[in-house]
Design a protein around this motif. Structure first.
Motif, PDB file in Angstrom:
ATOM      1  N   ARG A  28      61.668  18.023  57.133  1.00  0.00           N
ATOM      2  CA  ARG A  28      61.939  18.039  55.701  1.00  0.00           C
ATOM      3  C   ARG A  28      60.735  17.693  54.830  1.00  0.00           C
ATOM      4  NH1 ARG A  28      66.544  16.125  58.277  1.00  0.00           N
ATOM      5  NH2 ARG A  28      68.360  17.421  57.899  1.00  0.00           N
ATOM      6  N   PRO A  29      59.602  18.380  54.988  1.00  0.00           N
ATOM      7  CA  PRO A  29      58.454  18.079  54.142  1.00  0.00           C
ATOM      8  C   PRO A  29      58.674  18.537  52.698  1.00  0.00           C
ATOM      9  CG  PRO A  29      58.001  20.008  55.464  1.00  0.00           C
ATOM     10  CD  PRO A  29      59.333  19.465  55.923  1.00  0.00           C
ATOM     11  N   ASP A  30      58.027  17.835  51.787  1.00  0.00           N
ATOM     12  CA  ASP A  30      58.011  18.216  50.371  1.00  0.00           C
ATOM     13  C   ASP A  30      56.615  17.895  49.855  1.00  0.00           C
ATOM     14  OD1 ASP A  30      59.258  19.245  48.029  1.00  0.00           O
ATOM     15  OD2 ASP A  30      59.531  17.212  47.262  1.00  0.00           O
ATOM     16  N   ILE A  31      56.138  18.671  48.897  1.00  0.00           N
ATOM     17  CA  ILE A  31      54.778  18.485  48.394  1.00  0.00           C
ATOM     18  C   ILE A  31      54.774  18.507  46.884  1.00  0.00           C
ATOM     19  CG2 ILE A  31      54.265  20.971  48.530  1.00  0.00           C
ATOM     20  CD1 ILE A  31      51.350  20.131  49.292  1.00  0.00           C
ATOM     21  N   TYR A  32      53.922  17.662  46.317  1.00  0.00           N
ATOM     22  CA  TYR A  32      53.653  17.680  44.878  1.00  0.00           C
ATOM     23  C   TYR A  32      52.185  17.317  44.706  1.00  0.00           C
ATOM     24  CZ  TYR A  32      53.857  16.975  39.890  1.00  0.00           C
ATOM     25  OH  TYR A  32      53.632  17.084  38.547  1.00  0.00           O
ATOM     26  N   GLY A  33      51.421  18.166  44.051  1.00  0.00           N
ATOM     27  CA  GLY A  33      49.997  17.905  43.848  1.00  0.00           C
ATOM     28  C   GLY A  33      49.296  17.772  45.186  1.00  0.00           C
ATOM     29  N   ASP A  34      48.649  16.641  45.414  1.00  0.00           N
ATOM     30  CA  ASP A  34      47.917  16.428  46.666  1.00  0.00           C
ATOM     31  C   ASP A  34      48.649  15.480  47.617  1.00  0.00           C
ATOM     32  OD1 ASP A  34      47.539  14.102  45.266  1.00  0.00           O
ATOM     33  OD2 ASP A  34      45.373  14.023  45.582  1.00  0.00           O
ATOM     34  N   ARG A  35      49.971  15.318  47.415  1.00  0.00           N
ATOM     35  CA  ARG A  35      50.753  14.416  48.269  1.00  0.00           C
ATOM     36  C   ARG A  35      51.883  15.170  48.966  1.00  0.00           C
ATOM     37  NH1 ARG A  35      48.964  11.071  44.025  1.00  0.00           N
ATOM     38  NH2 ARG A  35      48.103   9.137  44.816  1.00  0.00           N
ATOM     39  N   ILE A  36      52.039  14.880  50.244  1.00  0.00           N
ATOM     40  CA  ILE A  36      53.095  15.477  51.048  1.00  0.00           C
ATOM     41  C   ILE A  36      53.954  14.345  51.605  1.00  0.00           C
ATOM     42  CG2 ILE A  36      53.634  16.873  53.086  1.00  0.00           C
ATOM     43  CD1 ILE A  36      50.783  18.058  52.788  1.00  0.00           C
ATOM     44  N   VAL A  37      55.277  14.468  51.499  1.00  0.00           N
ATOM     45  CA  VAL A  37      56.191  13.490  52.101  1.00  0.00           C
ATOM     46  C   VAL A  37      57.029  14.188  53.164  1.00  0.00           C
ATOM     47  CG1 VAL A  37      56.315  11.960  50.099  1.00  0.00           C
ATOM     48  CG2 VAL A  37      57.948  13.833  50.308  1.00  0.00           C
ATOM     49  N   TRP A  38      57.487  13.420  54.163  1.00  0.00           N
ATOM     50  CA  TRP A  38      58.342  13.946  55.227  1.00  0.00           C
ATOM     51  C   TRP A  38      59.061  12.793  55.909  1.00  0.00           C
ATOM     52  CZ3 TRP A  38      53.111  13.331  55.804  1.00  0.00           C
ATOM     53  CH2 TRP A  38      52.697  12.525  56.867  1.00  0.00           C
ATOM     54  N   GLN A  39      59.943  13.151  56.811  1.00  0.00           N
ATOM     55  CA  GLN A  39      60.676  12.170  57.599  1.00  0.00           C
ATOM     56  C   GLN A  39      60.316  12.378  59.065  1.00  0.00           C
ATOM     57  OE1 GLN A  39      63.369  13.229  59.796  1.00  0.00           O
ATOM     58  NE2 GLN A  39      64.994  11.752  59.549  1.00  0.00           N
ATOM     59  N   ASP A  40      60.076  11.273  59.796  1.00  0.00           N
ATOM     60  CA  ASP A  40      59.947  11.360  61.248  1.00  0.00           C
ATOM     61  C   ASP A  40      60.458  10.070  61.886  1.00  0.00           C
ATOM     62  OD1 ASP A  40      57.782   9.483  61.873  1.00  0.00           O
ATOM     63  OD2 ASP A  40      56.337  10.988  61.246  1.00  0.00           O
ATOM     64  N   GLN A  41      60.539  10.077  63.222  1.00  0.00           N
ATOM     65  CA  GLN A  41      61.157   8.957  63.937  1.00  0.00           C
ATOM     66  C   GLN A  41      60.177   8.214  64.830  1.00  0.00           C
ATOM     67  OE1 GLN A  41      65.037   9.647  65.600  1.00  0.00           O
ATOM     68  NE2 GLN A  41      65.349  11.435  64.294  1.00  0.00           N
ATOM     69  N   ARG A  42      58.941   8.068  64.413  1.00  0.00           N
ATOM     70  CA  ARG A  42      57.940   7.396  65.249  1.00  0.00           C
ATOM     71  C   ARG A  42      58.274   5.935  65.524  1.00  0.00           C
ATOM     72  NH1 ARG A  42      52.801   7.860  61.451  1.00  0.00           N
ATOM     73  NH2 ARG A  42      53.843   9.818  61.059  1.00  0.00           N
TER      74      ARG A  42
END
Length: 159
Positions: A28-42
């Motif tokens: 589920r990545p999302d991007i705005y400008g120079d930032r990317i957010v996502w979810q992971d289970q590390r």
């Protein structure tokens, strides 16, 4: 389960950069400008992470042991579903859009030589300074941005 990775493709030079670890599956990545957010289970549970393309740094946004999912980013806000309170609520955090700026000390004086007593005007030319502490070497100090200090005969070091 197939591992999903997040890549960035630079159109201007046709290069591809992987920004997430190999051994995990990001979703589920999302991007705005120079930032990317996502979810992971590390960490053994779903958490939200962010990558700044300008600074090339990753930041963990959430740390709860329960599920955080479906991140979205817009401007300086990140929102996600969070199950820390029995069911899903929407949480938000605000991130700084500005990187910290390191101060660079610089100053000038109206005199570089002369006879004591000599009144010297110091002018601050520093970048990103937020406070000043001048030490004149004779047990006198100033917190003024542009102080005037009088050099007395007894404070001039002998050569």
């Amino acid at each position: 389960m197939k591992k999903r990775q997040i890549y960035v493709y630079n159109i201007s030079d046709s290069t591809e950069i992987k920004i997430t670890p190999d051994n995990l599956s990001q979703q589920r990545p999302d991007i705005y400008g120079d930032r990317i957010v996502w979810q992971d289970q590390r960490n053994g549970n779903p958490d939200i992470f962010m990558y700044n393309l300008s600074t090339q740094k990753e930041i963990q946004i959430t740390t709860s042991r329960l599920i955080q999912d479906c991140p979205v980013i817009y401007g300086d806000r990140i929102l996600w579903y969070d199950s820390r309170k029995y069911g899903s609520d929407i949480y938000m955090c605000t991130i700084s859009l500005k990187e910290p700026r390191i101060p660079v000390a610089n100053f000038s004086t109206n005199f570089t030589n002369g006879c004591a007593p000599l009144s010297v005007q110091f002018t601050d030319l520093s970048e990103n300074a937020t406070e000043w502490k001048w030490d004149f070497g004779d047990n006198t100090y100033s917190a003024d941005r542009n102080p005037v200090h009088t050099i007395k005969l007894e404070t001039i070091p002998s050569v």
